[in-house]
Scaffold this active site. Structure first.
Site, PDB file in Angstrom:
ATOM      1  N   ASP A  41       3.825  -3.288 -29.330  1.00 51.12           N
ATOM      2  CA  ASP A  41       3.371  -2.803 -30.626  1.00 51.12           C
ATOM      3  C   ASP A  41       4.173  -3.534 -31.692  1.00 51.12           C
ATOM      4  O   ASP A  41       5.120  -4.270 -31.374  1.00 51.12           O
ATOM      5  CB  ASP A  41       3.540  -1.288 -30.761  1.00 51.12           C
ATOM      6  CG  ASP A  41       2.436  -0.675 -31.622  1.00 51.12           C
ATOM      7  OD1 ASP A  41       1.650   0.124 -31.095  1.00 51.12           O
ATOM      8  OD2 ASP A  41       2.356  -1.026 -32.811  1.00 51.12           O
ATOM      9  N   ASN A  92      -5.709  -4.515 -27.123  1.00 56.60           N
ATOM     10  CA  ASN A  92      -6.057  -3.282 -27.824  1.00 56.60           C
ATOM     11  C   ASN A  92      -5.583  -3.264 -29.279  1.00 56.60           C
ATOM     12  O   ASN A  92      -6.083  -2.484 -30.081  1.00 56.60           O
ATOM     13  CB  ASN A  92      -5.450  -2.087 -27.066  1.00 56.60           C
ATOM     14  CG  ASN A  92      -5.576  -0.785 -27.809  1.00 56.60           C
ATOM     15  OD1 ASN A  92      -6.649  -0.184 -27.864  1.00 56.60           O
ATOM     16  ND2 ASN A  92      -4.487  -0.339 -28.426  1.00 56.60           N
ATOM     17  N   TYR A 163     -13.779  -6.457 -39.838  1.00 54.30           N
ATOM     18  CA  TYR A 163     -13.600  -5.744 -38.576  1.00 54.30           C
ATOM     19  C   TYR A 163     -14.772  -5.987 -37.623  1.00 54.30           C
ATOM     20  O   TYR A 163     -14.578  -6.262 -36.431  1.00 54.30           O
ATOM     21  CB  TYR A 163     -13.451  -4.252 -38.876  1.00 54.30           C
ATOM     22  CG  TYR A 163     -13.224  -3.370 -37.678  1.00 54.30           C
ATOM     23  CD1 TYR A 163     -11.977  -3.301 -37.071  1.00 54.30           C
ATOM     24  CD2 TYR A 163     -14.251  -2.584 -37.167  1.00 54.30           C
ATOM     25  CE1 TYR A 163     -11.760  -2.466 -35.979  1.00 54.30           C
ATOM     26  CE2 TYR A 163     -14.049  -1.746 -36.089  1.00 54.30           C
ATOM     27  CZ  TYR A 163     -12.801  -1.696 -35.493  1.00 54.30           C
ATOM     28  OH  TYR A 163     -12.592  -0.870 -34.405  1.00 54.30           O
ATOM     29  N   LYS A 167     -14.523  -7.796 -34.022  1.00 47.07           N
ATOM     30  CA  LYS A 167     -14.864  -7.070 -32.802  1.00 47.07           C
ATOM     31  C   LYS A 167     -16.006  -7.744 -32.037  1.00 47.07           C
ATOM     32  O   LYS A 167     -16.024  -7.743 -30.801  1.00 47.07           O
ATOM     33  CB  LYS A 167     -15.218  -5.619 -33.141  1.00 47.07           C
ATOM     34  CG  LYS A 167     -14.019  -4.766 -33.524  1.00 47.07           C
ATOM     35  CD  LYS A 167     -12.993  -4.694 -32.404  1.00 47.07           C
ATOM     36  CE  LYS A 167     -11.954  -3.621 -32.637  1.00 47.07           C
ATOM     37  NZ  LYS A 167     -10.934  -3.595 -31.558  1.00 47.07           N
ATOM     38  N   THR A 197      -8.462   8.140 -33.351  1.00 44.68           N
ATOM     39  CA  THR A 197      -7.277   7.329 -33.573  1.00 44.68           C
ATOM     40  C   THR A 197      -6.947   7.310 -35.060  1.00 44.68           C
ATOM     41  O   THR A 197      -7.753   7.735 -35.897  1.00 44.68           O
ATOM     42  CB  THR A 197      -7.504   5.893 -33.090  1.00 44.68           C
ATOM     43  OG1 THR A 197      -8.530   5.293 -33.891  1.00 44.68           O
ATOM     44  CG2 THR A 197      -7.938   5.872 -31.623  1.00 44.68           C
TER      45      THR A 197
END
Length: 298
Positions: A41, A92, A163, A167, A197
């Site tokens: 992370d 991820n 985004y 993706k 999330t």
């Protein structure tokens, strides 16, 4: 840790963006299933690593921005140094900066594309070099890549030019990984999850849709942990799937049909504009083909 370890026992897996949310759930579940996990992370993911170790698993943490090529190299090195090899990558890590196209800044566009697309590239390239060398040395074993795409990338979504483009690219990267790395023993797939999330709940329009049920005993459809069993399955040795895209939320797992040609007209010569207009404007030519989109928010 889980006594049911045969699925991932001994597998070494990198999970990016694993300090919280879906990535954290991926790391925890795969560790319970016997995997050795490199937890990544932006900040040091000490809490996740500590939780895995306290439960009897094995993990190391690597802080860093995956959009920097050096981070991808460090993640692969960490896997090899700590556990001797690398078997799988789960890309991820992600970020959102939503705006309508006329309001989106160049900085926000670049940030989102860099974290998602370049971030996956940085880890895959580093891993590919290791896997290719291992294969050429006669040490070819089952390897796996799982990219995280989204409904925005597969179907489009208003206010997410950056985004959605990133993706969609992650789904394409999975197909490219199969084409370029398949003969080195590498499988690649992509998942499109829907879960509660921080990125999702930051959107007022989605926060209510993914809220936890008021009844504590009810199935929490949008809990991030629901996406992790599919990921664990896709990275296990001898999983039969490669080059596929899956939707996953709650108890739903769907296999996408992908881009396909639904209608064809052909001739033994090049078309003129007038000829095409006559054919394509005829009522027999479909002006729209059925698109099946999983109704994951209901």
């Amino acid at each position: 840790m889980s006594q049911h370890r045969e699925q991932l026992d001994g597998r070494v897996v990198i999970v990016t963006g694993a300090g919280a949310g879906i990535g954290r759930e991926h790391a925890l579940l795969m560790a319970r299933e016997g995997a050795r996990v490199v937890v990544n992370d932006l900040a040091e993911p000490a809490d996740v690593v500590s939780e895995i170790i306290a439960a009897g698993g094995r993990a190391v943490g690597v802080a860093g921005n995956v959009s920097e090529m050096a981070t991808g190299e460090r993640l692969v090195e960490a896997a090899r140094d700590a556990f001797g090899d690398l078997h799988a990558i789960v890309n991820n890590a992600g970020v959102v900066r939503d705006a309508m196209v006329w309001n989106m800044s160049e900085e926000d566009y670049d940030l989102v594309v860099d974290v998602h697309l370049k971030g996956a590239f940085s880890v895959i390239r580093a891993a590919a070099r290791h896997w290719r060398a291992e294969s050429k040395a006669g040490r070819q074993v089952d390897r796996a890549i799982v990219n995280t795409t989204s409904a925005a990338g597969l179907h489009g979504n208003v206010g997410q030019w950056n985004y959605a483009a990133a993706k969609a690219g992650l789904a394409a990267q999975a197909l490219l990984a199969v084409a370029e790395l398949g003969h080195y023993g590498v499988r690649a797939n992509a998942i499109s999850p829907a879960a509660r999330t921080a990125m999702v709940t930051s959107s007022p329009g989605l926060a209510a849709a993914v809220a936890a049920p008021e009844d504590e005993d009810a199935f929490d459809k949008f809990h991030p942990r629901n996406a992790s069993p599919l990921v664990a399955y896709l990275v296990k040795a001898d999983c039969p799937f490669t080059g596929q895209v899956f939707s996953v939320t709650g108890g739903h797992v769907g296999l996408y049909r992908g881009f396909s040609v639904g209608h064809v007209v052909e001739a033994d010569h090049g078309w003129s504009v007038a000829e095409l207009a006559a054919i394509m404007e005829d009522e027999s030519f479909p002006h729209a083909l059925e698109i099946i989109r999983p109704n994951i928010m209901s």
